[in-house]
Design a protein around this motif. Structure first.
Motif, short mmCIF file in Angstrom:
data_model
loop_
_atom_site.label_atom_id
_atom_site.label_comp_id
_atom_site.label_asym_id
_atom_site.label_seq_id
_atom_site.Cartn_x
_atom_site.Cartn_y
_atom_site.Cartn_z
N TYR A 27 0.82 -1.08 0.12
CA TYR A 27 -0.14 -0.06 0.08
C TYR A 27 0.75 1.25 -0.13
CZ TYR A 27 -3.49 3.34 1.46
OH TYR A 27 -4.44 4.50 1.53
N LEU A 28 1.85 1.09 0.72
CA LEU A 28 2.84 2.37 0.88
C LEU A 28 3.58 2.61 -0.44
CD1 LEU A 28 4.31 2.30 4.41
CD2 LEU A 28 2.53 3.47 3.56
N ARG A 29 3.80 1.55 -1.15
CA ARG A 29 4.50 1.59 -2.27
C ARG A 29 3.79 2.67 -3.43
NH1 ARG A 29 4.42 -4.44 -3.23
NH2 ARG A 29 6.21 -5.22 -2.11
N THR A 30 2.47 2.67 -3.25
CA THR A 30 1.65 3.66 -4.02
C THR A 30 1.76 5.00 -3.64
OG1 THR A 30 -0.55 3.34 -2.88
CG2 THR A 30 0.05 1.52 -4.53
N GLU A 31 2.48 5.23 -2.46
CA GLU A 31 2.63 6.45 -2.10
C GLU A 31 1.35 7.49 -1.56
OE1 GLU A 31 5.89 9.12 -3.16
OE2 GLU A 31 6.62 7.48 -4.21
N PRO A 32 0.46 6.62 -1.00
CA PRO A 32 -1.16 7.00 -0.65
C PRO A 32 -1.12 8.16 0.45
CG PRO A 32 -0.66 5.17 0.67
CD PRO A 32 0.55 5.51 0.13
#
Length: 337
Positions: A108-113
């Motif tokens: 989820y953090l990979r998508t920089e949310p």
């Protein structure tokens, strides 16, 4: 591989719990994307030796940052300076992250949310291991959706909820007070001041050890360190007046900082009713009236009202009475749920 999440672990004399803190990371399946900083705050036990075992075995993930003792805030400041991940999250060396939650959080953090990512945390009893509570941190927003901060209402995250974009902390020169307890509130409020967006990932990540005798959130801890929270409140009020320009950030302060002020009053009723504590209660009441009159007016429980009207005559009677009536502590001084 790019580091997605930096975890700054406040490690001062945590030899008894450090394995419990670090082992879950080994089961996440995403070690290569984690930057785990064990910030040894001048420990005098075996903390450094235990940390070194992990560093040697997993040198691409675990690092040791050695420093002179400076308190919890100094470990946060060191972690912010040294972090290599896109996001930053704080962890105390006697707590831990759930490994399955971290496994799901990293993609989820990979998508920089967003600038802030809010996750629930679980508080558990240090003796029995029993879950005390789950603190959501989500005021009713849709999970995994990015919101502008001004569109989120009644929002007041705690340190345990918070994952924050590392670049935001650095660009804002975020630092917290050193040699002082209870600075987690200061860290959260300052981080929120520089955020524009937030998202909610509704899987509990942080597991917080609660109710240990002598812990900062025990009656003994309050007795020793209540003036530290006084100092943090003054620092945060000054920051609010000087740095906070956006209404949405001010509303976060009003949720979290007002609650901290209210709690400071309660602490001064719960600890021993000495002459010095009475003086400190009067000084705190005067300071809040001068620097945050709205907060001053909103704190209006009956015992305090009586003391304000009588110039605090009767503190030695009312304080023990309120402590007994509220029943917030066990006989050995542990904070109840």
């Amino acid at each position: 591989m790019k580091k997605i999440l930096s975890v700054s672990i406040a490690a001062y004399n945590v030899a008894q719990t450090l394995n419990e803190c670090l082992d879950p990371f080994l089961e996440t399946g995403v070690l290569e994307e984690l930057d785990i900083m064990i910030v040894d705050d001048g420990s005098t036990d075996q903390t450094a030796e235990i940390a070194e075992i992990y560093r040697r075995k997993y040198p691409d993930t675990f690092r040791i940052i050695r420093k002179e003792n400076g308190g919890w805030g100094s470990t946060v400041n060191a972690g912010i300076r040294e972090a290599r991940g896109i996001y930053f999250k704080q962890l105390d060396g006697d707590d831990y992250f759930d490994h399955m939650a971290v496994r799901q959080l990293i993609p989820y953090l990979r998508t920089e949310p967003g600038d802030l990512v809010i996750t629930p945390y679980v508080a558990y009893d240090s003796e029995s291991g029993e879950v005390i509570s789950k603190e959501d941190g989500n005021p009713g927003c849709e999970a995994n959706k990015v919101y502008f901060l001004q569109d989120v209402h009644s929002f007041s995250p705690f340190m345990h909820n918070l994952t924050v974009r590392t670049s935001l902390l650095r660009e804002g020169n975020v630092s917290v007070t050193e040699h002082c307890f209870y600075t987690d509130t200061e860290f959260v409020l300052k981080a929120c001041n520089y955020a524009q967006t937030v998202s909610f990932f509704d899987i509990p990540v942080y597991y917080y050890r609660r109710a240990a005798i002598g812990q900062s959130m025990s009656l003994d801890g309050f007795e020793k360190h209540y003036m530290d929270q006084y100092k943090v409140i003054e620092v945060c009020l000054a920051f609010l007046q000087e740095k906070v320009k956006r209404e949405e950030v001010r509303s976060i302060y009003d949720e979290l900082l007002f609650g901290t002020c209210f709690w400071q009053y309660l602490i001064l009723f719960y600890i021993s009713a000495t002459r010095q504590h009475k003086k400190d209660l009067i000084a705190f009441d005067r300071m809040l009236k001068e620097k945050a009159p709205d907060y001053y007016r909103r704190v209006d429980f009956k015992a305090l009202k009586i003391l304000r009207k009588t110039r605090f005559i009767g503190y030695s009677i009312l304080a023990p009475y309120k402590k007994k009536k509220d029943n917030r502590f066990t006989e050995d001084g542990r904070l109840r749920q």
